[in-house]
Design an enzyme around this catalytic site. Structure first.
Site: not given
Length: 452
Positions: A74-76
């Site tokens: 996940p890149c958030q």
């Protein structure tokens, strides 16, 4: 090659790797909706799994013994659309590195936003992967150069056991198209003259031409053009064959063709068209923002690289858009997959930097002698089927074991060995310079953080 994908989402990366010739044996993600869509469209081997619980995943991965582990944590926590605070999602990048280092496949591929490359989490993950024996290539790719009509820049990290860092960079760069893919390339003549994508901030534009890549697809990308919308100063409203807005001087035109010169740039050149201009545009202006259309979910899906036959299922449209936005575009994964397979099969070899030639000359060789050494180094790499080695002794030992090398006469053999030694020395010096520059920059960065 057998692949396991972690953080698979709806399956964009798996789709591209499968098209490239890989066998996807298992896939994992924590979101049940994404896993359901993956299994609907690719195969039934995706599982709902908390990849943060490393100990629960390792036994199965060891049993599968994949040749490659791929995934996009996940890149958030890194994304420019988020807060850029490294928290729980960032820790999943560490989980990815630990799983790879534990299972030790020959290859791995990791995808993330470009900001991840500067994060402390990635630096820690990188150390784990290096300690596990991987040579690492880090490439920031623009999807529009790899078969996707979207200006989506992402970090791709490719690792292979025993290689030197940067071993695949030249092959990935060579796979890029000379020109970006446009929306017109995908949708053809059915494409509207201009398309509206809601901007993520006041600093970004919302009007895009079909002849340029679309902005990064996000879950909000199909919102209709609001009645209150007014073009941003950066809204270069390229329409038809390309037009741009610039604040007119002395009642001139505000919209100009890209086939003509841009008007003189002034300090007001980036101002948005005001209410007066919008209510009374110049009669020669070819298009207004209100004439644009909104892409459907199907169109956004294809912009992201999914085929028209892809079947999306979710109770909420928002979930479909989130899956599309999260996905690795399949054509990009395909390009990387082909570069990996070509190297694995000995069909490609790393390009030798032109600066190696200059380095040899600085060490006292003539230009012709330097060219000969560079040519010999390239030949040696081809004899090694393109594989590089982080340890010089292993590289030379591998060369000695090649049957074609054994058939070469003694003096040419010696020349090939020497060429590899010189190339390794050049590369080592470059890595040492890079480390010194990073160390020198650290105190400055620390002072800047304190000052902030």
């Amino acid at each position: 090659m057998r692949v396991v994908e972690l953080f698979c989402g709806a399956g964009g990366m798996s789709l591209g790797l499968k098209q490239a010739g890989f066998e996807i044996v298992n896939a994992y993600d924590a979101w049940p909706v994404a896993v359901e869509n993956y299994n609907r469209n690719i195969s039934s081997h995706a599982k709902v799994t908390d990849l943060g619980d490393i100990l629960s995943v390792v036994p199965e991965l060891l049993r599968l013994a994949p040749d490659m582990i791929a995934g996009g944590p996940p890149c958030q926590d890194y994304s420019s659309a988020g807060r850029r605070e490294e928290a729980d999602n960032a820790k999943l990048t560490l989980a990815f590195a630990i799983l790879v280092a534990t299972v030790r496949p020959a290859w791995f591929v990791m995808e993330n936003v470009t900001n991840a490359a500067k994060s402390s989490t990635w630096q820690e993950a990188r150390k784990i992967l290096k300690a596990a024996g991987y040579g690492i290539t880090e490439s920031k790719l623009d999807a529009s150069r790899y078969g996707v009509p979207q200006s989506r820049r992402r970090l791709f990290v490719i690792g292979r056991q025993g290689e030197r860092d940067g071993f695949l960079a030249s092959s990935i760069a060579a796979a890029a198209a000379p020109q970006p893919m446009s929306l017109r390339d995908l949708f053809g003549e059915a494409t509207p003259a201009a398309i509206y994508f809601p901007a993520t901030s006041e600093a970004r534009r919302s009007i895009w031409s079909p002849d340029e890549p679309a902005p990064t697809i996000r879950e909000r990308s199909i919102r209709p053009l609001p009645v209150s919308y007014r073009p941003h100063p950066d809204d270069a409203a390229l329409v038809e064959n390309g037009f741009v807005y610039a604040r007119p001087v002395r009642a001139g035109r505000g919209v100009r063709s890209i086939d003509e010169p841009y008007p003189t740039v002034t300090r007001t050149a980036s101002e948005r068209p005001g209410p007066k201009y919008l209510s009374s545009p110049h009669p020669a202006d070819p298009v207004a923002a209100s004439s644009t259309v909104v892409l459907s979910i199907d169109q956004i899906s294809r912009v992201q690289g999914f085929p028209a036959s892809w079947q999306w299922r979710a109770s909420a449209k928002r979930d479909v858009l989130q899956m599309i936005a999260n996905a690795v575009p399949a054509p990009v994964a395909f390009a990387i997959g082909r570069a990996i397979l070509d190297r694995e099969e000995g069909k490609s070899a790393p390009a030798i930097e032109g600066r190696f030639l200059d380095w040899l000359v600085r060490r006292g060789r003539s230009r012709q002698s330097a060219r000969n050494v560079k040519s010999l180094a390239g030949r040696a790499r081809r004899l090694l089927d393109g594989k590089t080695f982080s340890v010089q002794a292993l590289e030379l030992a591998a060369l000695e074991s090649v049957e074609e090398f054994k058939a070469i006469k003694r003096n040419p053999q010696s020349d090939l060995r020497q060429a590899l030694r010189l190339l390794a020395e050049y590369q080592t010096e470059g890595q040492q310079r890079q480390k010194r520059s990073q160390i020198a920059a650290q105190p400055i960065d620390e002072e800047l953080r304190k000052a902030a």
